[in-house]
Scaffold this active site. Sequence first.
Site, short mmCIF file in Angstrom:
data_model
loop_
_atom_site.label_atom_id
_atom_site.label_comp_id
_atom_site.label_asym_id
_atom_site.label_seq_id
_atom_site.Cartn_x
_atom_site.Cartn_y
_atom_site.Cartn_z
N ASP A 88 -6.41 13.54 2.61
CA ASP A 88 -5.06 13.63 2.03
C ASP A 88 -4.84 15.02 1.40
OD1 ASP A 88 -2.55 12.71 1.40
OD2 ASP A 88 -3.19 11.64 -0.41
N ASN A 115 2.51 6.27 8.06
CA ASN A 115 2.91 7.66 8.34
C ASN A 115 3.87 7.66 9.52
OD1 ASN A 115 -0.45 8.98 7.81
ND2 ASN A 115 1.19 8.73 6.33
C1 IPE Z 1 -3.23 8.25 3.70
O1 IPE Z 1 -2.54 9.30 3.15
C2 IPE Z 1 -3.16 8.31 5.21
C3 IPE Z 1 -3.92 9.39 5.82
C4 IPE Z 1 -4.69 10.23 5.19
C5 IPE Z 1 -3.78 9.50 7.24
P1 IPE Z 1 -1.00 9.16 2.74
O2 IPE Z 1 -0.58 10.47 2.22
O3 IPE Z 1 -0.23 8.61 3.88
O4 IPE Z 1 -1.08 8.06 1.61
P2 IPE Z 1 -0.06 7.70 0.45
O5 IPE Z 1 1.31 7.60 1.08
O6 IPE Z 1 -0.12 8.82 -0.55
O7 IPE Z 1 -0.54 6.41 -0.12
C1 IPE Z 2 -2.61 14.00 4.80
O1 IPE Z 2 -1.81 14.92 4.14
C2 IPE Z 2 -2.36 13.99 6.28
C3 IPE Z 2 -1.61 12.83 6.76
C4 IPE Z 2 -1.27 11.78 6.04
C5 IPE Z 2 -1.22 12.84 8.15
P1 IPE Z 2 -0.34 14.56 3.62
O2 IPE Z 2 0.64 14.95 4.67
O3 IPE Z 2 -0.27 13.14 3.19
O4 IPE Z 2 -0.25 15.54 2.39
P2 IPE Z 2 0.41 15.25 0.96
O5 IPE Z 2 -0.16 13.95 0.45
O6 IPE Z 2 1.88 15.18 1.18
O7 IPE Z 2 -0.01 16.41 0.13
MG MG Z 3 -0.55 12.22 1.42
#
Ligand code: IPE
Ligand code: IPE
Ligand code: MG
Length: 261
Positions: free
Chosen positions: A21, A69
């Site tokens: 993340d 996502n």
């Molecule tokens: C979890 O991260 C999913 C992945 C790392 C693919 P998110 O960024 O989607 O999680 P939330 O929305 O903060 O819970």
């Molecule tokens: C994790 O990074 C990757 C995916 C969930 C695909 P994020 O896109 O969730 O990054 P933040 O949480 O917005 O920083």
């Molecule tokens: Mg995230």
Amino acid sequence: MAIYRRLDPERLPHHVAIIMDGNGRWAGKRSLKRFLGHQQGAESVQYVVETASRIGLPWLTLYAFSLENNLRRPKSEVNFLMRLLKMYLNNNVRRMNDNNVRIQYIGRTDDLPDEVRERMQWAAEATQRNTGTVLTLALNYGARSELMDAFRGLCAEVQSGQLKLNDVTEQDIQRHLYTAHMPDPDLLIRTSGEMRISNYLLWQIAYTEIYVTSRLWPDFRGIHMLEAIEDYQRRERRYGGLADGTESDDVASLPANQLVG
Ligand code: IPE
Ligand code: IPE
Ligand code: MG
């Protein structure tokens, strides 16, 4: 690496799962577009995979793209992530072969675009004979849908009379999960500081040790995984039992008036 020498080779985890993340925040801090954070995050993946292979980690499972996502992010970001996945596979299959890494996937991958699925299958086939680390990418993955799919499969067995309802065991549920042939994770790492599971491997992490770091995924390298493993090696896993060295009370020797009830 000094940290590698500090690790106890007898107590390495068998399975490390990571919630990758913080790509968006990494980009935001640099006033860059989110997609550049994802691109940088793909670099981290390869570093971590190669470290896993070097220390002989049997299973590494990375949360790359959740069902949520897919549903909740703008189409343009989802499309970019799909392109990035294809590129990652194109560019790294050779290195996976050099490192004896086999790639496989969990999640509702049938719902991904055809050209992505085609590349995924190509990479899986190209690495299928490797005997080192198994890299599992969780793609279009959600733990609740995994459980729903498992229960549907199990109910079908009960309905057809193959299995009696009263005979259903935890193993029967386990063998219907996407991870049927995999051990449960010993260690779950989440980057970027969020203290949540975000619908990842809910069944499988019942007794997994959790390690959260504030480091953003694009800044995460193999050495940071080794730090997490070092931390893991200091933990005592109890599985509901007593701490090591604890003596159980000898209830029979207690005076009756000290007993409850
Ligand atoms: C979890 O991260 C999913 C992945 C790392 C693919 P998110 O960024 O989607 O999680 P939330 O929305 O903060 O819970
Ligand atoms: C994790 O990074 C990757 C995916 C969930 C695909 P994020 O896109 O969730 O990054 P933040 O949480 O917005 O920083
Ligand atoms: Mg995230």
